[in-house]
Design a protein around this motif. Structure first.
Motif, PDB file in Angstrom:
ATOM      1  N   PRO A 120       0.832  -1.214   0.000  1.00  0.00           N
ATOM      2  CA  PRO A 120       0.000   0.000   0.000  1.00  0.00           C
ATOM      3  C   PRO A 120       0.865   1.262   0.000  1.00  0.00           C
ATOM      4  O   PRO A 120       1.953   1.292   0.596  1.00  0.00           O
ATOM      5  CB  PRO A 120      -0.800  -0.115   1.300  1.00  0.00           C
ATOM      6  N   LYS A 121       0.377   2.302  -0.687  1.00  0.00           N
ATOM      7  CA  LYS A 121       1.056   3.601  -0.711  1.00  0.00           C
ATOM      8  C   LYS A 121       0.373   4.553   0.274  1.00  0.00           C
ATOM      9  O   LYS A 121      -0.839   4.521   0.394  1.00  0.00           O
ATOM     10  CB  LYS A 121       0.989   4.196  -2.133  1.00  0.00           C
ATOM     11  N   PRO A 122       1.186   5.403   0.931  1.00  0.00           N
ATOM     12  CA  PRO A 122       2.642   5.496   0.860  1.00  0.00           C
ATOM     13  C   PRO A 122       3.304   4.326   1.588  1.00  0.00           C
ATOM     14  O   PRO A 122       2.723   3.731   2.481  1.00  0.00           O
ATOM     15  CB  PRO A 122       2.940   6.821   1.559  1.00  0.00           C
ATOM     16  N   TYR A 123       4.533   4.033   1.186  1.00  0.00           N
ATOM     17  CA  TYR A 123       5.240   2.889   1.744  1.00  0.00           C
ATOM     18  C   TYR A 123       6.625   3.317   2.226  1.00  0.00           C
ATOM     19  O   TYR A 123       7.180   4.322   1.782  1.00  0.00           O
ATOM     20  CB  TYR A 123       5.379   1.788   0.696  1.00  0.00           C
ATOM     21  N   TRP A 124       7.158   2.522   3.139  1.00  0.00           N
ATOM     22  CA  TRP A 124       8.538   2.747   3.562  1.00  0.00           C
ATOM     23  C   TRP A 124       9.455   2.509   2.371  1.00  0.00           C
ATOM     24  O   TRP A 124       9.274   1.567   1.599  1.00  0.00           O
ATOM     25  CB  TRP A 124       8.897   1.823   4.725  1.00  0.00           C
ATOM     26  N   VAL A 125      10.436   3.348   2.233  1.00  0.00           N
ATOM     27  CA  VAL A 125      11.268   3.440   1.044  1.00  0.00           C
ATOM     28  C   VAL A 125      11.884   2.107   0.606  1.00  0.00           C
ATOM     29  O   VAL A 125      12.034   1.839  -0.596  1.00  0.00           O
ATOM     30  CB  VAL A 125      12.377   4.497   1.261  1.00  0.00           C
ATOM     31  N   LYS A 165       1.659 -13.134  -3.977  1.00  0.00           N
ATOM     32  CA  LYS A 165       2.297 -14.073  -3.051  1.00  0.00           C
ATOM     33  C   LYS A 165       2.286 -13.572  -1.610  1.00  0.00           C
ATOM     34  O   LYS A 165       2.259 -14.370  -0.664  1.00  0.00           O
ATOM     35  CB  LYS A 165       3.750 -14.319  -3.494  1.00  0.00           C
ATOM     36  N   ALA A 166       2.303 -12.238  -1.473  1.00  0.00           N
ATOM     37  CA  ALA A 166       2.383 -11.685  -0.116  1.00  0.00           C
ATOM     38  C   ALA A 166       1.870 -10.246  -0.110  1.00  0.00           C
ATOM     39  O   ALA A 166       1.726  -9.606  -1.158  1.00  0.00           O
ATOM     40  CB  ALA A 166       3.823 -11.726   0.394  1.00  0.00           C
ATOM     41  N   ILE A 167       1.612  -9.754   1.098  1.00  0.00           N
ATOM     42  CA  ILE A 167       1.266  -8.352   1.310  1.00  0.00           C
ATOM     43  C   ILE A 167       2.086  -7.842   2.479  1.00  0.00           C
ATOM     44  O   ILE A 167       2.358  -8.586   3.435  1.00  0.00           O
ATOM     45  CB  ILE A 167      -0.242  -8.163   1.580  1.00  0.00           C
ATOM     46  N   ILE A 168       2.526  -6.582   2.401  1.00  0.00           N
ATOM     47  CA  ILE A 168       3.243  -5.953   3.505  1.00  0.00           C
ATOM     48  C   ILE A 168       2.343  -4.896   4.121  1.00  0.00           C
ATOM     49  O   ILE A 168       1.866  -3.979   3.438  1.00  0.00           O
ATOM     50  CB  ILE A 168       4.557  -5.298   3.037  1.00  0.00           C
ATOM     51  N   SER A 173       2.677   3.585  10.839  1.00  0.00           N
ATOM     52  CA  SER A 173       3.335   3.633   9.543  1.00  0.00           C
ATOM     53  C   SER A 173       4.432   4.679   9.436  1.00  0.00           C
ATOM     54  O   SER A 173       4.335   5.774   9.977  1.00  0.00           O
ATOM     55  CB  SER A 173       2.275   3.909   8.470  1.00  0.00           C
ATOM     56  N   ASN A 174       5.459   4.309   8.707  1.00  0.00           N
ATOM     57  CA  ASN A 174       6.432   5.235   8.140  1.00  0.00           C
ATOM     58  C   ASN A 174       6.122   5.257   6.634  1.00  0.00           C
ATOM     59  O   ASN A 174       6.151   4.194   6.007  1.00  0.00           O
ATOM     60  CB  ASN A 174       7.840   4.713   8.388  1.00  0.00           C
ATOM     61  N   PRO A 175       5.711   6.409   6.040  1.00  0.00           N
ATOM     62  CA  PRO A 175       6.085   7.762   6.435  1.00  0.00           C
ATOM     63  C   PRO A 175       5.004   8.647   7.062  1.00  0.00           C
ATOM     64  O   PRO A 175       5.292   9.794   7.392  1.00  0.00           O
ATOM     65  CB  PRO A 175       6.440   8.376   5.077  1.00  0.00           C
ATOM     66  N   GLY A 368       6.797   6.760  -2.694  1.00  0.00           N
ATOM     67  CA  GLY A 368       5.842   6.465  -3.749  1.00  0.00           C
ATOM     68  C   GLY A 368       4.812   7.533  -4.015  1.00  0.00           C
ATOM     69  O   GLY A 368       3.903   7.325  -4.819  1.00  0.00           O
ATOM     70  N   MET A 369       4.935   8.718  -3.384  1.00  0.00           N
ATOM     71  CA  MET A 369       3.956   9.784  -3.572  1.00  0.00           C
ATOM     72  C   MET A 369       4.686  11.109  -3.730  1.00  0.00           C
ATOM     73  O   MET A 369       5.159  11.702  -2.755  1.00  0.00           O
ATOM     74  CB  MET A 369       2.961   9.804  -2.405  1.00  0.00           C
ATOM     75  N   ASP A 370       4.777  11.564  -4.967  1.00  0.00           N
ATOM     76  CA  ASP A 370       5.629  12.697  -5.318  1.00  0.00           C
ATOM     77  C   ASP A 370       5.043  14.051  -4.934  1.00  0.00           C
ATOM     78  O   ASP A 370       5.691  15.078  -5.091  1.00  0.00           O
ATOM     79  CB  ASP A 370       5.903  12.669  -6.831  1.00  0.00           C
TER      80      ASP A 370
END
Length: 399
Positions: A120-125, A165-168, A173-175, A368-370
């Motif tokens: 999912p966005k935003p995500y840790w770098v 296969k997986a989800i994180i 949350s960071n950020p 992931g979010m400019d």
């Protein structure tokens, strides 16, 4: 000479790059206020440092098992059972070189070519880069402001396919500091229970929650999915031990054994002295009080930053429920200029802010979010006040 094509696809960590740039200016004598670092500004508690010295004095400087010091693994499972009412065995825990290695080893142990990992966005770098390094494909899930950038059932269902296969999941949350309530997690779990996919739950900020919110580990809510869950945690954030590099992974024994196999041929064990110090930390009766005191300070800093931020035009953010970051929407400032230079994205905003206001922030593109920048509030109230005044002046000077 040809180098690895897979490595060419991996990007350097933008969070580390920003901190490095700011540090170079500081070394030159520049008055830089940095909101970039993702680490506590508190020192490691003295009793932990003393435990490290004691370990060295006793000659505990040799190898341990690749999966971790037995004394530490016992402390880890006992602490988890006490905090979250779920009992893992020492064989179901691995000690790694920080949460990063837990994540990478965990991904490497399950991914084959073509496997997709939902992020999912935003995500840790580092999430997408680790998926690439492990041979998988990162699939990003768009989230919405009105949902505080938390994944919804509809968004999850839409993203699942035969290659998933997986989800994180990362909460807090960071950020952006969003936090899934028990009910919100249960809704997602109901969907995941019907899918044959792995669940990686990054819980590194579990002790940094505000406003009286209560954290529950995902395993408490779905113990029946234990064979598919990897929980990631460690000493870095809560206990101000970022440089000690001690992370933990909790999973079924087969997954842990495969992770240990990878680790045995890459880094072997975590620094032995750091492991003995961590074992002392987790069994010390004063630890909870220290964490609670520091959490109160973080919450006060968060509230201060939120108040100051509200007084700056065009910037928009959701007040974080946990961790120590604000994720700020700067899109209203795009196409504005300062000294003839235009803001067009998060990178240009960060560069111009550092150049003109001597303030370092992390560009949102790293997550992931400019349209965003990330500010850490793991710094003193004085620096927060001074930094926000500089940002306010910078915004007011745009035209």
């Amino acid at each position: 000479m040809d180098y690895s094509a897979s490595i060419a696809e991996v990007e350097e960590s933008k969070t580390i790059a920003v901190s490095s740039k700011a540090n170079k200016l500081i070394e030159k004598g520049e008055d830089i206020i940095s909101f970039g670092a993702g680490e506590p500004d508190f020192p490691t508690p003295d009793f932990i440092k003393s435990a490290a010295v004691k370990a060295m004095d006793k000659g505990y400087t040799g190898y341990t098992s690749a999966s971790g010091l037995p004394k530490l693994k016992k402390a880890v499972v006992d602490k988890f059972a006490k905090d979250y009412n779920f009992q893992y065995s020492p064989e179901e825990v691995i000690v790694c070189n920080g949460g990063k290695q837990v994540l990478f080893n965990g991904l490497k142990a399950i991914l084959n070519k073509g496997d997709e990992v939902l992020i999912p966005k935003p995500y840790w770098v580092s999430y997408p880069e680790m998926v690439k390094l492990a041979g998988g494909k990162a699939v990003f899930v768009e989230t919405k402001f009105e949902n505080e950038y938390k994944l919804t059932a509809a968004e999850l269902k839409k993203s699942l396919n035969k290659n998933t296969k997986a989800i994180i999941l990362n909460s807090p949350s960071n950020p952006d500091g969003h936090f899934y309530s028990q009910r919100e997690l249960e809704v997602l779990i109901d969907i995941l229970r019907k899918e044959e996919i792995f669940i990686i739950s990054d819980e590194i900020y579990d002790k940094l929650l505000y406003d009286g919110l209560e954290f529950k580990s995902i395993i408490e809510l779905c113990p029946d999915l234990k064979d598919r869950i990897l929980i990631v945690n460690g000493m870095s954030k809560t206990y101000s031990m970022t440089g000690w590099r001690v992370g933990f992974g909790y999973a079924n024994q087969e997954w842990i054994n495969n992770m240990a196999k990878i680790q045995s041929h890459t880094t072997s064990n975590v620094n032995t002295i750091a492991q003995y110090a961590s074992a002392e930390a987790l069994t010390n009766h004063d630890l909870a009080d220290i964490v609670a005191e520091r959490r109160t300070i973080y919450e006060k800093r968060r509230d201060l930053l939120a108040e100051l931020l509200a007084d700056i035009p065009y910037l928009k953010a959701i007040k974080p429920a946990g961790a120590f970051y604000f994720f700020i929407d700067i899109s209203a400032l795009f196409k504005q200029k300062i000294k003839g230079e235009e803001i067009s994205d998060s990178l240009s905003f960060a560069d111009l802010l550092l150049k003109n206001a001597k303030v370092a922030v992390v560009p949102g593109i790293a997550f992931g979010m400019d349209n965003f920048i990330r500010l850490s509030f793991a710094l003193s109230e004085e620096k927060i006040e001074a930094g926000l005044l500089r940002i306010k002046k910078f915004v007011n000077d745009l035209n």
